[in-house]
Scaffold this motif. Structure first.
Motif, PDB file in Angstrom:
ATOM      1  N   ARG A 139     -35.913 -24.044 -50.965  1.00 52.98           N
ATOM      2  CA  ARG A 139     -36.020 -22.675 -51.471  1.00 52.98           C
ATOM      3  C   ARG A 139     -37.241 -21.980 -50.880  1.00 52.98           C
ATOM      4  NH1 ARG A 139     -37.978 -22.844 -57.224  1.00 52.98           N
ATOM      5  NH2 ARG A 139     -39.880 -23.210 -56.024  1.00 52.98           N
ATOM      6  N   ASP A 140     -38.377 -22.682 -50.849  1.00 58.35           N
ATOM      7  CA  ASP A 140     -39.599 -22.098 -50.292  1.00 58.35           C
ATOM      8  C   ASP A 140     -39.438 -21.823 -48.798  1.00 58.35           C
ATOM      9  OD1 ASP A 140     -40.658 -22.354 -52.797  1.00 58.35           O
ATOM     10  OD2 ASP A 140     -41.893 -24.114 -52.330  1.00 58.35           O
ATOM     11  N   ALA A 143     -37.344 -18.716 -48.187  1.00 58.97           N
ATOM     12  CA  ALA A 143     -38.140 -17.503 -48.390  1.00 58.97           C
ATOM     13  C   ALA A 143     -39.062 -17.245 -47.204  1.00 58.97           C
ATOM     14  CB  ALA A 143     -38.949 -17.625 -49.682  1.00 58.97           C
ATOM     15  N   GLU A 144     -39.632 -18.312 -46.642  1.00 58.80           N
ATOM     16  CA  GLU A 144     -40.531 -18.154 -45.500  1.00 58.80           C
ATOM     17  C   GLU A 144     -39.780 -17.653 -44.268  1.00 58.80           C
ATOM     18  OE1 GLU A 144     -44.445 -18.533 -43.721  1.00 58.80           O
ATOM     19  OE2 GLU A 144     -43.612 -18.234 -45.721  1.00 58.80           O
ATOM     20  N   GLU A 146     -37.028 -15.886 -44.293  1.00 56.27           N
ATOM     21  CA  GLU A 146     -36.684 -14.488 -44.555  1.00 56.27           C
ATOM     22  C   GLU A 146     -37.881 -13.585 -44.279  1.00 56.27           C
ATOM     23  OE1 GLU A 146     -35.208 -14.253 -48.514  1.00 56.27           O
ATOM     24  OE2 GLU A 146     -33.450 -15.502 -48.101  1.00 56.27           O
ATOM     25  N   TRP A 147     -39.076 -14.005 -44.734  1.00 54.44           N
ATOM     26  CA  TRP A 147     -40.285 -13.214 -44.470  1.00 54.44           C
ATOM     27  C   TRP A 147     -40.504 -13.053 -42.973  1.00 54.44           C
ATOM     28  CZ3 TRP A 147     -44.629 -14.835 -41.766  1.00 54.44           C
ATOM     29  CH2 TRP A 147     -45.671 -13.918 -41.714  1.00 54.44           C
ATOM     30  N   PRO A 168     -45.523 -23.573 -46.756  1.00 53.29           N
ATOM     31  CA  PRO A 168     -44.201 -23.487 -47.414  1.00 53.29           C
ATOM     32  C   PRO A 168     -43.463 -24.810 -47.357  1.00 53.29           C
ATOM     33  CG  PRO A 168     -44.243 -22.286 -45.328  1.00 53.29           C
ATOM     34  CD  PRO A 168     -45.650 -22.659 -45.630  1.00 53.29           C
ATOM     35  N   TYR A 260     -43.437  -7.281 -53.913  1.00 46.98           N
ATOM     36  CA  TYR A 260     -42.642  -8.154 -53.042  1.00 46.98           C
ATOM     37  C   TYR A 260     -43.285  -8.335 -51.677  1.00 46.98           C
ATOM     38  CZ  TYR A 260     -38.996  -7.243 -56.519  1.00 46.98           C
ATOM     39  OH  TYR A 260     -38.291  -7.134 -57.688  1.00 46.98           O
ATOM     40  N   THR A 263     -42.182 -11.102 -49.400  1.00 43.77           N
ATOM     41  CA  THR A 263     -40.924 -10.988 -48.659  1.00 43.77           C
ATOM     42  C   THR A 263     -41.055 -10.081 -47.444  1.00 43.77           C
ATOM     43  OG1 THR A 263     -40.119  -9.065 -49.885  1.00 43.77           O
ATOM     44  CG2 THR A 263     -39.660 -11.240 -50.827  1.00 43.77           C
ATOM     45  N   HIS A 504     -40.515 -10.567 -61.643  1.00 39.09           N
ATOM     46  CA  HIS A 504     -39.974  -9.982 -60.417  1.00 39.09           C
ATOM     47  C   HIS A 504     -38.561  -9.436 -60.628  1.00 39.09           C
ATOM     48  CE1 HIS A 504     -43.219 -12.262 -58.258  1.00 39.09           C
ATOM     49  NE2 HIS A 504     -43.194 -11.168 -57.533  1.00 39.09           N
TER      50      HIS A 504
END
Length: 703
Positions: A139-140, A143-144, A146-147, A168, A260, A263, A504
């Motif tokens: 999951r982490d 997210a990384e 996506e960033w 991450p 956010y 993100t 969030h």
């Protein structure tokens, strides 16, 4: 209804600033809109006014926002204002539609499949690289990635731009970069693209193909962007390409609600809008129609109490809008200190029960927390109290079996519907699925099923009132079409239960009563907010939570995690100056910084017992030579090892992925009393601190 009457109707009920927004139809417009100030009302009335006055062609205006729910709400409002043909979409939905249309001409062949969830592909990439990962790490890492992609980074450029991103998934930057490339390789092998690729490819086509860019710019002449503080560099690039140098753009946002950043979102585009467009008009909406003066005053004070965090942080902190409450007075916010998490959950559920008994609908109450892992205690407490709840971010409403069955039954009944009123027809159809007028006295699955069906009945009643006109009565066919549209947009109706949600996910929502829970150091701000900038974002996150409340607001925290545990928690620094008998003006920045700085070692590390230089990482972690006697409680060390074994087995990873023996020895020797002290130990990074910190402290405290 003639045009003049429509124009008057659209502008009626708007305050002076909202009316300015609605009637400023040309050129760049920047709307700085505080929480509860009616920004959606202002921009939808602006669009409707522009269409009715002939300034806008409804088919050539694109309204963009950030969530499918917000886009669906905007479409509903525009439909109610008589301009339902105006497009309101998320950035991704707008880009995907363009990509689907232009792909055959610009690229050729069939558009690759769309990957909705990254987890499986990331897991496959990790296996190829022989990297151990668990569900939380994946999951982490998702997210990384996506960033990185919304920041327009590649696996090659990621390393140079991610120095301050932590670890991450517990992996170093080089390994994350390799995994990023592996993820891209697996996608290519399977002919898949993800949501970020949709934006990236669309941007690429618009940049490289002048004919496509000209077609898009001819189609859309005016743009409205809501929640502009959340725009990422990639989304801003696409918006620039849509505009093509034109300035028919209206943006709406509030830098104080930027939550956010992790993100890739940045308020820089909002704050620099007047510089980029010197001829732009800037309108501030500060009249808060949502919350009582007590809530508004506390929200204003939270932001005003922020103190300097240094040049970098101060440059990123914009002067907040000072809201002015428009409602009459309400109850004073409450502050509760509890002995442990279980006691806190029980106290919150007890107050909720009183509110419900006094007439507040359960659907108008929310419990908001920093991390999703905090929800379990409140689920149990509400169940014990016989109070229904819905977990926001859990199973999607339209994915529930009873909801799917209801839509199918309603669609079938629409083919043979007679002159029965819509409300009664829906009740009759759903009655076959278990709906009844009175809520069941039981909890669990029976109650949840009834709440889902009841939400559909309530939606039918609501739409009959809002959508029926003298010329057309809202029918079962209209209702089925509405349900289908809402299902595609995941725009769920209101469920009659207390909402449990992370701070969030609460953005954009509001309730009569809000309980902000778990407000202790390490949770608010979160333990891994270790720079002034990230602490500022945590302050803004709490601000968003506060401004969700219309009338009743309750703050709570506990001094220990478990009953009988060590009472070493402290209330959040953000409550300084807000709660009674506390001093305001807590400085920005992590309180752990002093602890970490004092533990920083310069020069070679030496054994704290014999003074010899320590040569290996394991020796430096525990601070002594392997030949020197340990200074820890062996019973605590063994308890930590047993706990680690259970954690690793549950996550299907080797034990060392949780913590190495050297780190467990260091923990046992240091006997940390709080999250700050635990975070200062080598081998305990932000991700592990969030995942395991509280459990480790409990073992140390009770061992």
């Amino acid at each position: 209804m003639d045009a003049q009457t429509a124009e008057e109707r659209i502008l009626s009920g708007l305050d002076e600033e909202q009316r300015t927004v609605a009637t400023t139809l040309s050129g760049p417009l920047c709307v700085l809109a505080g929480a509860g100030t009616g920004k959606t009302r202002a921009i939808t009335h602006r669009i409707a006014y522009g269409v009715h006055t002939g300034v806008y062609n409804p088919n050539r205006l694109l309204a963009v926002t950030f969530t499918a729910r917000a886009a669906a709400e905007m479409r509903t409002r525009l439909r109610d204002l008589g301009v339902g043909t105006v497009q309101a979409r998320t950035f991704h939905a707008a880009a995907l539609r363009q990509l689907q249309y232009f792909w055959p001409h610009a690229v050729g062949g069939q558009l690759p499949g769309l990957l909705e969830h990254k987890a499986q592909i990331i897991a496959e990439a990790a296996r190829r690289l022989r990297l151990p990962t668990d569900r939380a790490a994946i999951r982490d890492l998702a997210a990384e990635i996506e960033w990185a992609k919304v920041s327009m980074l590649t696996p090659e450029t990621y390393l140079t731009q991610a120095e301050d991103r932590g670890e991450p998934g517990g992996l170093d930057k080089v390994t994350v970069g390799r995994l990023f490339q592996g993820y891209e390789d697996v996608k290519a092998d399977r002919n898949l693209i993800d949501f970020e690729d949709v934006l990236l490819i669309t941007v690429g086509i618009l940049q490289e193909d002048p004919r496509v860019a000209a077609t898009v710019r001819d189609q859309y002449r005016h743009f409205v962007v809501d929640e502009y503080q959340d725009v990422s560099p990639l989304q801003q690039r696409m918006l620039d390409l849509w505009l093509g140098g034109r300035d028919e753009l209206c943006v709406v946002g509030d830098a104080s609600q930027t939550i956010y950043s992790f993100t890739g979102a940045t308020p820089r585009h909002l704050l620099e809008f007047p510089k980029r467009f010197p001829e732009s008009s800037v309108v501030k909406l500060v009249r808060d129609y949502r919350s009582t003066p007590q809530v508004v005053g506390l929200a204003n004070n939270l932001l005003a109490n922020r103190r300097s965090g240094g040049m970098v942080a101060d440059a990123l902190w914009s002067k907040p809008l000072e809201l002015v409450a428009q409602r009459t007075g309400g109850p004073a916010p409450e502050f509760m200190e509890c002995s442990d998490d279980e006691a806190e959950a029980a106290a919150v559920s007890a107050r909720i029960k009183v509110l419900v008994e006094n007439g507040t609908h359960a659907s108008e109450i929310a419990i908001l927390f920093r991390t999703n892992g905090q929800s379990e205690a409140y689920e149990q407490a509400l169940t014990s109290a016989g109070i229904g709840y819905q977990l926001r971010g859990g199973e999607r409403f339209f994915a529930r079996k009873e909801v799917r069955d209801a839509v199918l039954q309603l669609r079938a009944s629409s083919r043979a519907a007679e002159d029965e009123s819509l409300g009664q027809l829906v009740r009759d159809v759903l009655g076959n699925l278990g709906y009844q007028a009175q809520a069941p006295t039981t909890s669990g699955a029976v109650r949840e099923r009834w709440e889902s069906l009841s939400a559909i009945v309530a939606l039918a009643d609501e739409l009959v009132l809002s959508r029926s006109t003298p010329e057309h009565t809202f029918s079962i066919l209209d209702f089925v079409a509405e349900l289908q549209e809402r299902a595609s947009a995941q725009h769920a109706p209101t469920v009659q239960g207390v909402t449990l949600a992370s701070l969030h996910s609460a953005k954009g929502l509001e309730w009569d009563a809000v309980f902000l829970v778990g407000l202790s150091e390490g949770l608010m701000p979160i333990s891994f907010a270790d720079t002034p900038e990230t602490v500022d974002e945590e302050r803004r996150l709490l601000y968003v939570g506060i401004t969700r409340a219309r009338e009743y607001l309750n703050f709570s925290w506990s001094t220990a995690r478990t009953p009988g545990g060590r009472a070493n928690r402290k209330p959040s620094r953000f409550l300084d100056g807000l709660r009674p008998n506390s001093v305001g003006g807590a400085p920005t920045g992590p309180r752990m910084a002093t602890t970490r700085k004092s533990r920083k070692v310069t020069g070679p590390s030496v054994c704290r017992i014999c003074g010899k230089i320590l040569n290996t990482g394991a020796e430096r972690k525990v601070g002594r030579c392997p030949d020197c006697p340990p200074g820890y409680d062996e019973a605590v060390f063994e308890q930590l090892r047993e706990w680690r074994l259970k954690e690793s087995a549950a996550a299907s990873v080797p034990a060392f992925v949780v913590f190495t023996d050297a780190t467990l020895m260091a923990i046992a020797e240091a006997a940390p009393q709080d999250l700050d002290e635990l975070a200062a130990l080598p081998g305990v990074g932000p991700a592990k601190l969030e995942r395991y910190g509280e459990a480790v402290l409990d073992i140390v405290a009770t061992g």
